[in-house]
Design a protein around this motif. Structure first.
Motif, PDB file in Angstrom:
ATOM      1  N   SER A  65       0.811  -1.223   0.000  1.00 44.70           N
ATOM      2  CA  SER A  65       0.000   0.000   0.000  1.00 44.70           C
ATOM      3  C   SER A  65       0.843   1.271   0.000  1.00 44.70           C
ATOM      4  CB  SER A  65      -0.955  -0.005   1.198  1.00 44.70           C
ATOM      5  OG  SER A  65      -0.237  -0.052   2.425  1.00 44.70           O
ATOM      6  N   GLU A  66       2.023   1.219   0.634  1.00 48.45           N
ATOM      7  CA  GLU A  66       2.862   2.415   0.687  1.00 48.45           C
ATOM      8  C   GLU A  66       3.443   2.777  -0.679  1.00 48.45           C
ATOM      9  OE1 GLU A  66       5.825   1.944   3.671  1.00 48.45           O
ATOM     10  OE2 GLU A  66       4.401   1.964   5.345  1.00 48.45           O
ATOM     11  N   SER A  69      -0.002   4.844  -5.539  1.00 53.65           N
ATOM     12  CA  SER A  69      -0.147   6.300  -5.622  1.00 53.65           C
ATOM     13  C   SER A  69      -1.394   6.689  -6.406  1.00 53.65           C
ATOM     14  CB  SER A  69       1.097   6.880  -6.316  1.00 53.65           C
ATOM     15  OG  SER A  69       0.869   8.201  -6.747  1.00 53.65           O
ATOM     16  N   ALA A  76      -5.464   4.789  -3.687  1.00 53.72           N
ATOM     17  CA  ALA A  76      -4.493   4.660  -2.601  1.00 53.72           C
ATOM     18  C   ALA A  76      -5.208   4.128  -1.369  1.00 53.72           C
ATOM     19  CB  ALA A  76      -3.846   6.006  -2.294  1.00 53.72           C
ATOM     20  N   THR A  78      -5.330   4.295   2.820  1.00 53.98           N
ATOM     21  CA  THR A  78      -4.891   5.110   3.946  1.00 53.98           C
ATOM     22  C   THR A  78      -5.756   4.797   5.165  1.00 53.98           C
ATOM     23  OG1 THR A  78      -4.422   7.379   4.684  1.00 53.98           O
ATOM     24  CG2 THR A  78      -6.409   7.065   3.373  1.00 53.98           C
ATOM     25  N   HIS A  80      -7.809   5.793   8.536  1.00 56.26           N
ATOM     26  CA  HIS A  80      -8.542   6.981   8.981  1.00 56.26           C
ATOM     27  C   HIS A  80      -9.535   6.597  10.065  1.00 56.26           C
ATOM     28  CE1 HIS A  80     -11.901   9.970   8.748  1.00 56.26           C
ATOM     29  NE2 HIS A  80     -10.870  10.782   8.826  1.00 56.26           N
ATOM     30  N   LEU A 104      -9.017  14.885   5.320  1.00 56.35           N
ATOM     31  CA  LEU A 104      -8.287  13.702   4.863  1.00 56.35           C
ATOM     32  C   LEU A 104      -7.761  13.907   3.440  1.00 56.35           C
ATOM     33  CD1 LEU A 104      -7.428  10.698   5.079  1.00 56.35           C
ATOM     34  CD2 LEU A 104      -9.732  10.111   4.255  1.00 56.35           C
ATOM     35  N   GLU A 107      -4.814  16.205   3.269  1.00 50.13           N
ATOM     36  CA  GLU A 107      -3.585  15.568   3.739  1.00 50.13           C
ATOM     37  C   GLU A 107      -3.038  14.582   2.713  1.00 50.13           C
ATOM     38  OE1 GLU A 107      -4.715  13.794   7.413  1.00 50.13           O
ATOM     39  OE2 GLU A 107      -4.906  15.714   8.486  1.00 50.13           O
ATOM     40  N   VAL A 108      -3.912  13.814   2.083  1.00 53.59           N
ATOM     41  CA  VAL A 108      -3.481  12.778   1.143  1.00 53.59           C
ATOM     42  C   VAL A 108      -2.978  13.370  -0.175  1.00 53.59           C
ATOM     43  CG1 VAL A 108      -4.286  10.850  -0.277  1.00 53.59           C
ATOM     44  CG2 VAL A 108      -4.931  10.976   2.134  1.00 53.59           C
TER      45      VAL A 108
END
Length: 217
Positions: A65-66, A69, A76, A78, A80, A104, A107-108
């Motif tokens: 997952s990291e 993109s 992606a 993330t 939350h 969110l 930030e993403v």
């Protein structure tokens, strides 16, 4: 979305664990597809589209997952945490979750302005077309927007917020994106999980824009 042979040869990874599933793809037709998201008028079919099933591997991409993109694969993962207690409470979703989703996305993406314009609840057991806003899971492969319809929707949403034509044109000359934020509201999901496609594996010719007939309450 149709299954077209002209795809880009760069999947996320062929080494990931996977399961096989039957996916329904639109069969290309000269007629523009129409789909009713509610019970259509008497004598009119819910859709004029026809589909064909293909068995395909569905990869578990959580372990990488990291390395996924929005800019490259088009989605992606993330984490939350939300303060929403009841996602079936329309007022609470708009009052609590909309600001959470806005923050969110900032930030993403690193974006400076986020406009939240709607949400969809999907639950096969609770969906009652014509009685509530809860929808069944989408069972066919599809894309929500094309490049053309993305601009059209962006213009409509910005105009609804009182931005004049000049302001809208200025904003849309800059980079923008329409992003779906999906989350489970009860875990674990046991039926109709969400599957996403690597954007690099899709040819532009495969993207289809439906004429959606929607009903609002």
């Amino acid at each position: 979305m149709s299954l077209n042979n002209q795809v880009l040869d760069k999947p996320i990874s062929a080494e990931l664990p996977y399961v096989e599933a039957n996916l329904s793809y639109l069969i290309p037709t000269a007629e523009k597809p129409v789909n009713y998201t509610y019970e259509p008028p008497a004598g009119i079919p819910r859709t004029n589209a026809t589909y064909q099933t293909h068995k395909l591997p569905i990869y578990n991409a959580r372990s990488i997952s990291e390395n996924i993109s929005l800019d490259r694969e088009g989605f992606a993962f993330t984490g939350h945490n939300t303060n929403v207690r009841n996602f079936y409470d329309e007022d609470e979703v708009r009052r609590v979750y909309y600001p959470e989703a806005e923050q969110l996305l900032k930030e993403v993406t690193g974006g400076t302005k986020v406009v939240i314009f709607d949400h969809t609840l999907r639950n096969a057991g609770n969906s009652k077309p014509g009685e509530n806003n809860i929808k069944e899971p989408a069972k066919r492969v599809h894309n929500d927007f094309t490049a053309k319809s993305g601009y059209t929707r962006a213009r409509l949403e910005l105009a609804a917020r009182g931005i004049d034509d000049d302001g809208i044109e200025t904003l849309l000359k800059q980079r923008f994106a329409i992003i779906n934020v999906w989350r489970a509201i009860a875990t674990p999901i046991q039926e109709s999980p969400l599957a996403l496609c690597d954007a690099q594996s899709i040819a532009v010719i495969s993207l289809v824009q439906y004429n959606r007939k929607e009903q609002f309450y």
